[in-house]
Design a protein around this motif. Sequence first.
Motif, PDB file in Angstrom:
ATOM      1  N   PHE A 277    -122.621 -18.839  40.155  1.00  0.00           N
ATOM      2  CA  PHE A 277    -123.070 -18.458  41.496  1.00  0.00           C
ATOM      3  C   PHE A 277    -121.981 -17.707  42.247  1.00  0.00           C
ATOM      4  CE2 PHE A 277    -126.553 -21.532  40.940  1.00  0.00           C
ATOM      5  CZ  PHE A 277    -127.597 -20.780  41.456  1.00  0.00           C
TER       6      PHE A 277
ATOM      7  N   GLY B 227    -129.138 -21.640  46.315  1.00  0.00           N
ATOM      8  CA  GLY B 227    -128.535 -21.509  44.991  1.00  0.00           C
ATOM      9  C   GLY B 227    -127.190 -22.205  44.907  1.00  0.00           C
TER      10      GLY B 227
ATOM     11  N   LYS C 286    -131.305 -18.919  52.132  1.00  0.00           N
ATOM     12  CA  LYS C 286    -131.698 -18.440  50.800  1.00  0.00           C
ATOM     13  C   LYS C 286    -130.501 -18.385  49.864  1.00  0.00           C
ATOM     14  CE  LYS C 286    -135.684 -15.743  52.376  1.00  0.00           C
ATOM     15  NZ  LYS C 286    -136.274 -14.372  52.511  1.00  0.00           N
TER      16      LYS C 286
END
Length: 253
Positions: free
Chosen positions: A185, A34, A30
């Motif tokens: 990020f 990104g 998960k």
Amino acid sequence: MDRTSPQAEGPTAQEEADGSRRQSFVAGIKVGVGLAAAGFVLAVTFGAFARSEGWGILPPIVCSLIVFSGSAQFALATALAGGGGVPTAIVAAALINGRFIPMGVAVAGDLRGGRLRRALEGQAVVDGSWVAAHLGGGRFDRYKLFGATAVQWPAWVAGTALGVVVAPPESLVETLGLDVVFPAFFLLLLLDELRGSRAARVAAALGACVAAALVFWVPAGLALLGASAAALLGLRNGLVPRATRATKEGGGS
């Protein structure tokens, strides 16, 4: 007569351990999705840049398959483009990837198996995965590390291939504002670390002060590099908890 069937019993310790590993791996995926999206955009840029510098089609893709490091690959490509020669380019890339030495040392205690297996597991140590897998106290979740890297590597290679084939203009990433995706990020990972660790907050504050002081005397890049010295706080705040935990688990013997 005991009629309790094995199915009625709770999960075994092995089953619980397997379930925990799966959860960690999925959690890593998960996070990695990104990071992979941001890395994909950066890889497209690298592929296009390498193609424009006459690398051809296959060499940039092979480079991404083997090196798997955006900063090192751009340093390599930039050095070659500037006429520095192959030795200079290799040295530049090696110096940038030198950061993986302390990162690998930090995570080494949480890897498993003999030398070969530990070396293979260590290939999962990349910037975003390393940060995401950090548990605090100098400990790392190896399965979360694996999960985060498992999606980033193919995305990086695929992005490079797309950049080589399509070869978009270098200005496209900046025009669309995609050049801030990757730093964004990393900022999210940093904010998550700051929420869960007092030592991280202290190190971040100290690093900001060092950078603010140095920026008046040296270029911004060197100021940021100097600010990373604040991470040395981890030598005290990371190794001590690990030793304390080992003492407790050993019953004080």
